[in-house]
Design an enzyme around this catalytic site. Structure first.
Site, short mmCIF file in Angstrom:
data_model
loop_
_atom_site.label_atom_id
_atom_site.label_comp_id
_atom_site.label_asym_id
_atom_site.label_seq_id
_atom_site.Cartn_x
_atom_site.Cartn_y
_atom_site.Cartn_z
N ASP A 9 -75.00 -26.68 -28.38
CA ASP A 9 -73.65 -26.17 -28.17
C ASP A 9 -72.67 -26.72 -29.21
O ASP A 9 -71.94 -25.99 -29.84
CB ASP A 9 -73.15 -26.48 -26.74
CG ASP A 9 -73.25 -27.96 -26.37
OD1 ASP A 9 -73.82 -28.76 -27.14
OD2 ASP A 9 -72.76 -28.33 -25.28
N ASP A 20 -70.99 -33.39 -32.31
CA ASP A 20 -69.78 -34.22 -32.34
C ASP A 20 -70.05 -35.39 -33.29
O ASP A 20 -69.90 -35.25 -34.50
CB ASP A 20 -69.51 -34.65 -30.89
CG ASP A 20 -68.21 -35.40 -30.69
OD1 ASP A 20 -67.35 -35.34 -31.57
OD2 ASP A 20 -68.06 -36.06 -29.65
N LEU A 36 -78.17 -35.00 -31.82
CA LEU A 36 -79.03 -34.16 -32.65
C LEU A 36 -79.98 -35.00 -33.50
O LEU A 36 -81.16 -34.66 -33.65
CB LEU A 36 -78.16 -33.26 -33.53
CG LEU A 36 -78.89 -32.13 -34.22
CD1 LEU A 36 -79.62 -31.25 -33.21
CD2 LEU A 36 -77.91 -31.27 -35.01
N ASP A 68 -68.44 -27.83 -21.09
CA ASP A 68 -67.68 -28.21 -19.90
C ASP A 68 -66.77 -29.40 -20.13
O ASP A 68 -66.85 -30.10 -21.14
CB ASP A 68 -68.64 -28.59 -18.76
CG ASP A 68 -69.29 -29.94 -19.01
OD1 ASP A 68 -69.78 -30.18 -20.13
OD2 ASP A 68 -69.28 -30.78 -18.09
P1 IMP Z 1 -72.86 -36.11 -30.16
O1 IMP Z 1 -74.12 -36.87 -29.89
O2 IMP Z 1 -71.68 -37.06 -30.29
O3 IMP Z 1 -72.96 -35.21 -31.35
O4 IMP Z 1 -72.53 -35.30 -28.86
C1 IMP Z 1 -73.01 -34.05 -28.62
C2 IMP Z 1 -72.84 -33.71 -27.16
O5 IMP Z 1 -71.60 -34.17 -26.62
C3 IMP Z 1 -72.80 -32.19 -27.00
O6 IMP Z 1 -74.09 -31.65 -26.86
C4 IMP Z 1 -71.93 -32.03 -25.78
O7 IMP Z 1 -72.71 -32.11 -24.62
C5 IMP Z 1 -70.98 -33.20 -25.81
N1 IMP Z 1 -69.66 -32.84 -26.39
C6 IMP Z 1 -69.12 -33.35 -27.51
N2 IMP Z 1 -67.90 -32.84 -27.74
C7 IMP Z 1 -67.65 -31.96 -26.74
C8 IMP Z 1 -66.54 -31.09 -26.41
O8 IMP Z 1 -65.52 -31.01 -27.11
N3 IMP Z 1 -66.68 -30.35 -25.28
C9 IMP Z 1 -67.79 -30.40 -24.48
N4 IMP Z 1 -68.85 -31.19 -24.76
C10 IMP Z 1 -68.79 -31.96 -25.87
#
Ligand code: IMP
Length: 180
Positions: A100, A103, A108, A159
């Site tokens: 989705d 961040d 990933l 969400d």
């Molecule tokens: P990362 O490991 O920091 O890249 O986080 C990725 C995960 O954080 C995504 O798969 C989402 O589940 C959640 N996430 C990060 N930012 C958002 C946002 O703005 N809205 C909703 N979920 C988010």
């Protein structure tokens, strides 16, 4: 009570972008027997549903789910784990991870390492959204829908405390503690 999310990307814009991504993916995988689309639950379920239906190449759909982590550093040390795994071995398959939003990139990065160890024939990534200002690890996304500013977004599967997932557009929420 939180106000209704402010529109950032409209339903129409998402539809057009998903169609364009689908066309690009179909072209890139035209010589591949089967694309193994792997959706990351729960946020990617709507994106995966729409993207998988616009592809013109043979594809299969499966899901994985990750335990949530407390902080990015927990993810970096490998404390993230798969809580729902795929049903079939990935060896020799053309795997397309469908996310989705990217961040910090830790989720990933963890996923790609885990899946790469299973020796797929190829491993690529599609993400609907990315917040480039927040990226902390060198991750490249093969098929990216939109880059967005550093805001908490909801809708189209995403969400905020399990709310707003089924909004048809991507919106920005302003949590109450942000409101003056
Ligand atoms: P990362 O490991 O920091 O890249 O986080 C990725 C995960 O954080 C995504 O798969 C989402 O589940 C959640 N996430 C990060 N930012 C958002 C946002 O703005 N809205 C909703 N979920 C988010």
């Amino acid at each position: 009570m939180t106000e209704q999310p402010e529109v950032l990307i409209t339903e129409e814009e998402i539809k057009k972008r998903v169609q364009a991504l689908g066309a690009q993916i179909s072209e890139d995988y035209k010589d591949v027997e089967d694309v193994y689309m792997l959706g990351v639950l729960r946020g990617a379920f709507i994106f995966l549903a729409d993207l998988s239906r616009v592809l013109t190449v043979p594809r299969r759909v499966d899901f994985i789910a990750l335990s949530s982590y407390e902080s990015p550093s927990t993810a970096a040390t490998g404390a993230v784990r798969l809580v729902l795994d795929v049903r079939a071995p990935l060896r020799g398959k053309h795997v397309l991870v469908v996310e989705d939003i990217v961040d910090t990139g830790y989720t990933l990065q963890y996923l790609l390492r885990t899946l790469q160890a299973r020796e797929p024939a190829s491993l690529k990534t599609a993400s609907l959204l990315q917040k480039p200002d927040r990226l902390e690890v060198p991750i490249s996304i093969d098929y990216l829908g939109f880059t967005i500013p550093d805001k908490w977004v909801v809708g189209y599967g995403l969400d905020w405390g399990d709310r707003f997932r089924t909004l048809p557009y991507i919106g920005v929420v302003h949590p109450p503690d942000e409101v003056a």
